[in-house]
Design an enzyme around this catalytic site. Structure first.
Site, PDB file in Angstrom:
ATOM      1  N   HIS A  12       0.801  -1.339   0.101  1.00 10.19           N
ATOM      2  CA  HIS A  12       0.088   0.166   0.037  1.00 10.19           C
ATOM      3  C   HIS A  12       0.861   1.343   0.194  1.00 10.19           C
ATOM      4  O   HIS A  12       1.562   1.334   0.908  1.00 10.19           O
ATOM      5  CB  HIS A  12      -0.906  -0.237   1.245  1.00 10.19           C
ATOM      6  CG  HIS A  12      -1.901   1.110   1.198  1.00 10.19           C
ATOM      7  ND1 HIS A  12      -2.171   1.740   2.469  1.00 10.19           N
ATOM      8  CD2 HIS A  12      -2.712   1.330   0.370  1.00 10.19           C
ATOM      9  CE1 HIS A  12      -3.102   2.556   2.152  1.00 10.19           C
ATOM     10  NE2 HIS A  12      -3.545   2.445   0.858  1.00 10.19           N
ATOM     11  N   ASP A  41      -1.394   6.401  -5.146  1.00 12.18           N
ATOM     12  CA  ASP A  41      -2.492   7.338  -5.364  1.00 12.18           C
ATOM     13  C   ASP A  41      -1.892   8.485  -6.434  1.00 12.18           C
ATOM     14  O   ASP A  41      -0.986   8.939  -6.440  1.00 12.18           O
ATOM     15  CB  ASP A  41      -2.833   8.129  -4.394  1.00 12.18           C
ATOM     16  CG  ASP A  41      -3.155   7.267  -3.207  1.00 12.18           C
ATOM     17  OD1 ASP A  41      -4.436   6.482  -3.381  1.00 12.18           O
ATOM     18  OD2 ASP A  41      -2.674   6.992  -2.321  1.00 12.18           O
ATOM     19  N   HIS A  54      -1.808  11.162  -1.903  1.00  9.64           N
ATOM     20  CA  HIS A  54      -3.222  10.842  -1.494  1.00  9.64           C
ATOM     21  C   HIS A  54      -4.069  11.833  -1.339  1.00  9.64           C
ATOM     22  O   HIS A  54      -5.302  12.021  -1.940  1.00  9.64           O
ATOM     23  CB  HIS A  54      -3.369   9.761  -0.057  1.00  9.64           C
ATOM     24  CG  HIS A  54      -4.538   9.307   0.434  1.00  9.64           C
ATOM     25  ND1 HIS A  54      -5.148  10.112   1.351  1.00  9.64           N
ATOM     26  CD2 HIS A  54      -5.122   8.226   0.095  1.00  9.64           C
ATOM     27  CE1 HIS A  54      -6.402   9.378   1.447  1.00  9.64           C
ATOM     28  NE2 HIS A  54      -6.242   8.359   0.848  1.00  9.64           N
TER      29      HIS A  54
END
Length: 246
Positions: A12, A41, A54
């Site tokens: 992640h 992101d 993000h």
């Protein structure tokens, strides 16, 4: 189901919380722990450069302030995106999608790009990110997986580059989610891991979707998802889960 060349374990934001998220330093640390696929992101600078971040604002993860998408890349590229995390990463810059693409391609890694538009720029971001991904991965066997919580962004990505695989991100099974994923011709559903059980996994797979989960940081949750036969696990705990076990 559509072809699925991706590994099960996905780091992640590069390395979870062990390095400054969405930076090349995080990717390097995730790779050092054996991960071959990364989630990140991506949004647009004011001059249309896809870059990794993000939040809508710069405050939490950089030395800057205000809305990231309102700044040109020339200014964004000069910010410190590492000091907020720890002194060892002071001076780490924001990463452009092009930087990350080169890193992944040179090392044979896979990428999940979450399209994360600045509010109001869903269509523009979906289009630009998809076009950039198609250009950057041209000639490579495995393209990135494009995902988003925003159907408008995924629809724009589909219209721009229909050959790129897409996944709909879900934090709940809202009314019409399945029809939306089918309309967008998605390859995957990427859900809050608590949404998956035997019935929902069967429903998703029967409709032709791969089943991925975020953000899985506990051993019991990972075991449950493996037992359910899901296809992908996105985790912060690159220090707990070894992708060699897949």
């Amino acid at each position: 189901m559509k072809p699925w060349p991706y590994p099960r374990w996905i780091a992640h934001r590069g390395a979870g919380k062990l390095a400054p998220e969405n930076t090349l330093a995080a990717f390097r640390l995730g790779a050092a722990h054996g991960y071959r696929m990364f989630e990140c992101d991506v949004k647009l600078s004011a001059d249309g450069v896809p870059f990794l971040m993000h939040d809508a604002t710069l405050n939490r993860t950089t030395s800057g302030h205000g809305t990231g998408g309102e700044q040109p890349w020339r200014m964004l590229s000069q910010l410190d995106a590492g000091r907020w995390h720890s002194r060892n990463y002071a001076g780490e810059p924001l990463a452009s999608l092009e930087n990350v693409a080169r890193y992944c391609q040179h090392n044979g890694y896979f990428l999940n790009i979450e399209i994360k538009p600045t509010p109001g720029l869903e269509t523009q971001t979906g289009t630009v990110v998809a076009d950039a991904a198609a250009r950057l991965w041209q000639g490579h066997t495995v393209p990135p997986l494009l995902t988003s919580f925003q159907p408008e962004a995924l629809e724009a990505a589909r219209a721009a580059q229909p050959q790129l695989p897409r996944g709909l991100l879900l934090d709940s099974f809202w009314k019409g989610w399945l029809e939306t994923a089918l309309t967008l011709d998605c390859a995957a559903l990427v859900c809050n891991h608590a949404l998956w059980d035997s019935a929902t996994v069967l429903q998703a797979k029967s409709a032709g979707f791969r089943t991925l989960s975020y953000t899985v940081n506990d051993d019991w949750a990972a075991r449950r998802l493996l037992d359910l036969g899901t296809d992908g696990i996105i985790t912060d705990r690159i220090d707990l889960f070894s992708p060699a076990t897949e």
